[in-house]
Write a protein that holds these residues in place. Structure first.
Motif, PDB file in Angstrom:
ATOM      1  N   SER A 234       0.823  -1.211   0.000  1.00 53.68           N
ATOM      2  CA  SER A 234       0.000   0.000   0.000  1.00 53.68           C
ATOM      3  C   SER A 234       0.858   1.263   0.000  1.00 53.68           C
ATOM      4  O   SER A 234       0.537   2.240  -0.680  1.00 53.68           O
TER       5      SER A 234
ATOM      6  N   LYS B 184       2.290   1.701  -3.441  1.00 52.63           N
ATOM      7  CA  LYS B 184       1.196   1.989  -4.363  1.00 52.63           C
ATOM      8  C   LYS B 184       0.736   3.442  -4.261  1.00 52.63           C
ATOM      9  O   LYS B 184       0.600   4.142  -5.276  1.00 52.63           O
TER      10      LYS B 184
ATOM     11  N   ASN C 214       5.518   1.624  -8.857  1.00 54.17           N
ATOM     12  CA  ASN C 214       4.345   0.823  -9.241  1.00 54.17           C
ATOM     13  C   ASN C 214       4.561  -0.604  -8.751  1.00 54.17           C
ATOM     14  O   ASN C 214       5.243  -1.399  -9.404  1.00 54.17           O
TER      15      ASN C 214
ATOM     16  N   LYS D 256       2.738  -3.112  -8.754  1.00 55.50           N
ATOM     17  CA  LYS D 256       2.173  -4.148  -9.622  1.00 55.50           C
ATOM     18  C   LYS D 256       3.223  -4.721 -10.564  1.00 55.50           C
ATOM     19  O   LYS D 256       3.118  -5.867 -10.977  1.00 55.50           O
TER      20      LYS D 256
ATOM     21  N   ILE E 227      -3.500   2.980 -10.463  1.00 47.62           N
ATOM     22  CA  ILE E 227      -2.553   2.422  -9.501  1.00 47.62           C
ATOM     23  C   ILE E 227      -3.107   2.508  -8.071  1.00 47.62           C
ATOM     24  O   ILE E 227      -2.984   1.579  -7.278  1.00 47.62           O
TER      25      ILE E 227
ATOM     26  N   SER F  95      -5.545  -0.215  -7.433  1.00 48.61           N
ATOM     27  CA  SER F  95      -5.117  -1.567  -7.821  1.00 48.61           C
ATOM     28  C   SER F  95      -5.028  -2.465  -6.598  1.00 48.61           C
ATOM     29  O   SER F  95      -4.804  -2.021  -5.480  1.00 48.61           O
TER      30      SER F  95
ATOM     31  N   LYS G 262      -3.595  -6.534  -5.155  1.00 55.09           N
ATOM     32  CA  LYS G 262      -2.547  -7.518  -5.423  1.00 55.09           C
ATOM     33  C   LYS G 262      -3.023  -8.554  -6.437  1.00 55.09           C
ATOM     34  O   LYS G 262      -4.176  -8.937  -6.435  1.00 55.09           O
TER      35      LYS G 262
END
Length: 207
Positions: free
Chosen positions: A73, A76, A122, A124, A202, A205, A207
């Motif tokens: 988090s 992110k 980012n 991700k 983002i 988003s 996980k």
């Protein structure tokens, strides 16, 4: 590693890179708002940021990021805040009287650094490599971490080529648009919108 495995990975990497996502949209925005050189500088920054994620996946840091909701988090929201700040700057530039033809271009080194920061922030991307790379590891070849680095290198090369292609196309589009003063004044609006969309994507988003 077997050539068939490497080719399969290359095919998957190309398809994934071509899919609309934060990185290629960011390259598109910079290329349209400035020129192809700006897009290529951004592409180099994004691909340099990939080195961090690939290394993290190879040594297992990405797994820690996946297991820690707090760490995920934090990264992110930092990334989302950074992109929204850049969107704010783009919207402010929209109010300026200058057009693409006389707008002062940002230094390419600055765009390179922005590409690195955007990519690193980012989370991700780290989770993407953590999920993708192990699927193409040849268990019989040994040295899985080294194989992941090799696959990551292949991914970076093809991503740089595709991003550069996007930069060249968008750069030509920018040249055409710049001949229309009304349209050129709206470029920063488009750029700001793209950055805001990426930032929101983002921020929400999972996980």
């Amino acid at each position: 590693m077997e050539m068939s495995l490497l080719l399969s990975f290359l095919g998957a990497a190309v398809l994934l890179t071509l899919m609309p996502g934060p990185d290629n949209l960011f390259v598109l925005a910079q290329s349209i708002s400035q020129n192809k050189q700006a897009g290529i500088a951004t592409s180099l920054g994004l691909c340099s940021g990939l080195l961090v994620h690939i290394t993290a996946a190879a040594v297992g840091i990405s797994a820690l990021l996946y297991q820690s909701s707090l760490a995920f988090s934090i990264v992110k929201y930092l990334g989302a805040a950074y992109l929204l700040y850049m969107a704010y700057q783009a919207f402010r530039e929209r109010g300026a009287t200058s057009t693409i033809n006389n707008q002062q271009s940002r230094s390419y080194s600055s765009l390179y650094r922005k590409g690195i920061v955007m990519n690193i922030l980012n989370p991700k991307v780290s989770l993407f490599f953590l999920a993708l790379l192990p699927q193409f590891i040849d268990q019989n070849a040994g040295y899985p971490a080294l194989q992941m680095v090799l696959l990551g290198g292949i991914f970076i090369i093809q991503a740089l080529l595709i991003f550069s292609g996007i930069s060249l196309f968008a750069g030509k589009l920018s040249t055409i648009v710049s001949r229309n003063e009304k349209a050129s004044r709206r470029i920063n609006l488009l750029k700001g919108t793209l950055l805001a969309v990426i930032g929101i994507q983002i921020a929400f988003s999972e996980k």
